[in-house]
Design a protein around this motif. Structure first.
Motif, PDB file in Angstrom:
ATOM      1  N   GLY A  36       6.164  -8.160  -0.155  1.00 57.73           N
ATOM      2  CA  GLY A  36       6.825  -9.220  -0.842  1.00 57.73           C
ATOM      3  C   GLY A  36       6.829 -10.238  -0.063  1.00 57.73           C
ATOM      4  O   GLY A  36       6.627 -11.665  -0.693  1.00 57.73           O
ATOM      5  N   SER A  37       6.211 -10.652   1.092  1.00 59.13           N
ATOM      6  CA  SER A  37       5.511 -11.917   1.892  1.00 59.13           C
ATOM      7  C   SER A  37       4.185 -12.575   1.696  1.00 59.13           C
ATOM      8  O   SER A  37       4.476 -13.259   1.062  1.00 59.13           O
ATOM      9  CB  SER A  37       5.685 -11.792   3.730  1.00 59.13           C
ATOM     10  N   ALA A  38       3.285 -11.288   1.111  1.00 61.54           N
ATOM     11  CA  ALA A  38       2.150 -11.614   0.395  1.00 61.54           C
ATOM     12  C   ALA A  38       1.521 -11.997  -0.383  1.00 61.54           C
ATOM     13  O   ALA A  38       0.477 -12.510  -1.147  1.00 61.54           O
ATOM     14  CB  ALA A  38       1.168 -10.641   1.314  1.00 61.54           C
ATOM     15  N   ARG A  39       2.915 -11.200  -1.372  1.00 61.20           N
ATOM     16  CA  ARG A  39       2.480 -11.064  -2.917  1.00 61.20           C
ATOM     17  C   ARG A  39       1.947 -10.883  -3.637  1.00 61.20           C
ATOM     18  O   ARG A  39       0.819 -11.304  -4.081  1.00 61.20           O
ATOM     19  CB  ARG A  39       3.359 -12.525  -3.431  1.00 61.20           C
ATOM     20  N   GLN A  40       1.451  -9.695  -2.681  1.00 62.65           N
ATOM     21  CA  GLN A  40      -0.098  -8.866  -3.302  1.00 62.65           C
ATOM     22  C   GLN A  40       0.035  -7.118  -3.565  1.00 62.65           C
ATOM     23  O   GLN A  40       0.950  -6.266  -2.862  1.00 62.65           O
ATOM     24  CB  GLN A  40      -1.232  -9.160  -2.246  1.00 62.65           C
ATOM     25  N   LEU A  41      -0.462  -6.823  -4.017  1.00 58.92           N
ATOM     26  CA  LEU A  41      -0.405  -5.056  -4.520  1.00 58.92           C
ATOM     27  C   LEU A  41      -1.831  -5.161  -3.669  1.00 58.92           C
ATOM     28  O   LEU A  41      -3.195  -5.538  -3.922  1.00 58.92           O
ATOM     29  CB  LEU A  41      -0.735  -4.892  -6.128  1.00 58.92           C
ATOM     30  N   THR A  42      -2.080  -3.528  -2.738  1.00 58.98           N
ATOM     31  CA  THR A  42      -2.598  -3.075  -2.143  1.00 58.98           C
ATOM     32  C   THR A  42      -2.496  -1.607  -3.099  1.00 58.98           C
ATOM     33  O   THR A  42      -1.778  -1.765  -2.492  1.00 58.98           O
ATOM     34  CB  THR A  42      -3.022  -2.515  -0.950  1.00 58.98           C
ATOM     35  N   PHE A  43      -4.283  -1.486  -3.373  1.00 54.28           N
ATOM     36  CA  PHE A  43      -3.987   0.265  -3.822  1.00 54.28           C
ATOM     37  C   PHE A  43      -4.867   1.169  -3.069  1.00 54.28           C
ATOM     38  O   PHE A  43      -6.132   0.558  -2.526  1.00 54.28           O
ATOM     39  CB  PHE A  43      -4.311  -0.158  -5.648  1.00 54.28           C
ATOM     40  N   GLY A  44      -4.457   2.690  -3.343  1.00 51.70           N
ATOM     41  CA  GLY A  44      -5.330   3.322  -2.885  1.00 51.70           C
ATOM     42  C   GLY A  44      -6.706   3.298  -3.818  1.00 51.70           C
ATOM     43  O   GLY A  44      -7.052   2.714  -4.187  1.00 51.70           O
ATOM     44  N   SER A  45      -7.130   4.784  -2.679  1.00 49.64           N
ATOM     45  CA  SER A  45      -8.116   4.886  -3.747  1.00 49.64           C
ATOM     46  C   SER A  45      -8.343   5.708  -4.485  1.00 49.64           C
ATOM     47  O   SER A  45      -9.241   6.287  -5.931  1.00 49.64           O
ATOM     48  CB  SER A  45      -9.326   5.556  -2.551  1.00 49.64           C
ATOM     49  N   GLY A  46      -7.693   6.002  -5.170  1.00 48.54           N
ATOM     50  CA  GLY A  46      -6.519   7.145  -6.398  1.00 48.54           C
ATOM     51  C   GLY A  46      -7.211   8.924  -5.934  1.00 48.54           C
ATOM     52  O   GLY A  46      -7.477   8.844  -4.832  1.00 48.54           O
ATOM     53  N   THR A  47      -6.270   9.196  -6.862  1.00 47.15           N
ATOM     54  CA  THR A  47      -6.757  10.513  -7.117  1.00 47.15           C
ATOM     55  C   THR A  47      -6.829  11.177  -8.320  1.00 47.15           C
ATOM     56  O   THR A  47      -6.272  10.613  -9.283  1.00 47.15           O
ATOM     57  CB  THR A  47      -5.252  11.344  -6.755  1.00 47.15           C
ATOM     58  N   GLN A  48      -7.815  11.938  -8.122  1.00 50.67           N
ATOM     59  CA  GLN A  48      -7.919  12.120 -10.337  1.00 50.67           C
ATOM     60  C   GLN A  48      -7.580  13.837 -10.102  1.00 50.67           C
ATOM     61  O   GLN A  48      -7.633  14.913  -9.796  1.00 50.67           O
ATOM     62  CB  GLN A  48      -9.336  12.727 -10.405  1.00 50.67           C
ATOM     63  N   LEU A  49      -6.074  13.509 -11.020  1.00 49.90           N
ATOM     64  CA  LEU A  49      -5.982  14.627 -11.862  1.00 49.90           C
ATOM     65  C   LEU A  49      -6.592  15.148 -13.548  1.00 49.90           C
ATOM     66  O   LEU A  49      -6.249  15.157 -13.959  1.00 49.90           O
ATOM     67  CB  LEU A  49      -4.370  14.414 -11.920  1.00 49.90           C
ATOM     68  N   THR A  50      -6.478  16.897 -12.932  1.00 50.98           N
ATOM     69  CA  THR A  50      -6.940  17.290 -13.967  1.00 50.98           C
ATOM     70  C   THR A  50      -5.879  18.586 -14.404  1.00 50.98           C
ATOM     71  O   THR A  50      -5.133  18.981 -13.397  1.00 50.98           O
ATOM     72  CB  THR A  50      -8.409  17.830 -13.171  1.00 50.98           C
TER      73      THR A  50
END
Lengths: 116, 114
Positions: free
Chosen positions: B97-111
Motif C-alpha cells: 500500500g505504501s510503495a504502490r507496487q506488486l511483487t510476484f513470486g516465481s510461480g507454480t506450474q500446475l498440470t
C-alpha cells in the motif's frame, strides 16, 4: 474493449540495437506498469507511472527508459540491447482512483524479446 | 523490500480433485494486499483471487479459496474440483500500500491430469 494493447508481440534484436516497446490503454487508467518475466520466474517491475508526466523506477530499471506524455501511452525504451534483456515484457494498468483492493490490474498480452 | 516465495515450481492434480498451492511472503507493513494470478499459455495474466491483509476472513471465488495465515505470513490457494482449464502457471503476488507496487513470486506450474 481493447484494454491494454502491446506492440510488437515478438521481436529479435541484435546486441547494441535500440527499440521501443509500445503500450496503450483505452480505459483512462492513471497507473501503468512495465514488468519483465524471465523464463521460470515471476514478474519483476521495471518502471511505473501514476499519471501523465510522472514515472518512477521499479526493481530492475537499469537499461530501460520510459515516458508518459499522455494518459493512454506508456512506451518502454531499450537503448543498447543486451542478451540479459531477453525476456517477456508485460505492460499493465489500473484505474488508481480507488483502493488497490477494489481495482483489477489489467495486463497486456506481452512482448517476447530476444537479444542475440 | 518485500519478498514472495513459492516453493513449489511444479504441481499436478487429477481432474476433479483438490490441490493447494503454497505462498509465503515477508513484510513489515500492515497495509497490504495479496493476490493469486493465473497465466495460461496465452501469457495473459488473469486475476484469480485477492485478499486484504486487514480481513481475517479467507477470500473465496467459486472453486478457488485461500488460506490466509497473517501471523505466519502464508497465503495458500486451494483449487477444488480441478478442471483441465485450470492448467496454467500460478503466481502469488503482494501489493504494498505504501510503495504502490506488486511483487510476484516465481510461480507454480500446475498440470491437471485427465
Amino acid at each position: 474493449n481493447a484494454g491494454v494493447t502491446q506492440t510488437p508481440k515478438f521481436r529479435i534484436l541484435k546486441i547494441g540495437q535500440s527499440m521501443t516497446l509500445q503500450c496503450a490503454q483505452d480505459m483512462n487508467h492513471n497507473y501503468m506498469y512495465w514488468y519483465r518475466q524471465d523464463p521460470g520466474m515471476g514478474l519483476k517491475l521495471i518502471y511505473y507511472s501514476v499519471g501523465a508526466g510522472i514515472t518512477d523506477k521499479g526493481e530492475v530499471p537499469n537499461g530501460y527508459n520510459v515516458s508518459r506524455s499522455t494518459t493512454e501511452d506508456f512506451p518502454l525504451r531499450l537503448e543498447l540491447a543486451a542478451p540479459s534483456q531477453t525476456s517477456v515484457y508485460f505492460c499493465a494498468s489500473r484505474s488508481g482512483t480507488g483502493p488497490a483492493t477494489n481495482e483489477k490490474l489489467f495486463f497486456g498480452s506481452g512482448t517476447q524479446l530476444s537479444v542475440l | 523490500a518485500q519478498t514472495v516465495t513459492q516453493s513449489q515450481p511444479e504441481m499436478s492434480v487429477q481432474e476433479a480433485e483438490t490441490v493447494t498451492l503454497s505462498c509465503t511472503y515477508d513484510t513489515s507493513e500492515s497495509d497490504y494486499y495479496l493476490f493469486w494470478y493465473k497465466q495460461p499459455p496465452s501469457r495473459q495474466m488473469i486475476l484469480v483471487i485477492r485478499q486484504e491483509a486487514y480481513k481475517q476472513q479467507n477470500a473465496t471465488e467459486n472453486r478457488f479459496s485461500v488460506n490466509f495465515q497473517k501471523a505466519a505470513k502464508s497465503f495458500s490457494l486451494k483449487i477444488s474440483d480441478s478442471q483441465l482449464g485450470d492448467a496454467a502457471m500460478y503466481f502469488c503476488a503482494y501489493y504494498s500500500g505504501s510503495a504502490r507496487q506488486l511483487t510476484f513470486g516465481s510461480g507454480t506450474q500446475l498440470t491437471v491430469l485427465p
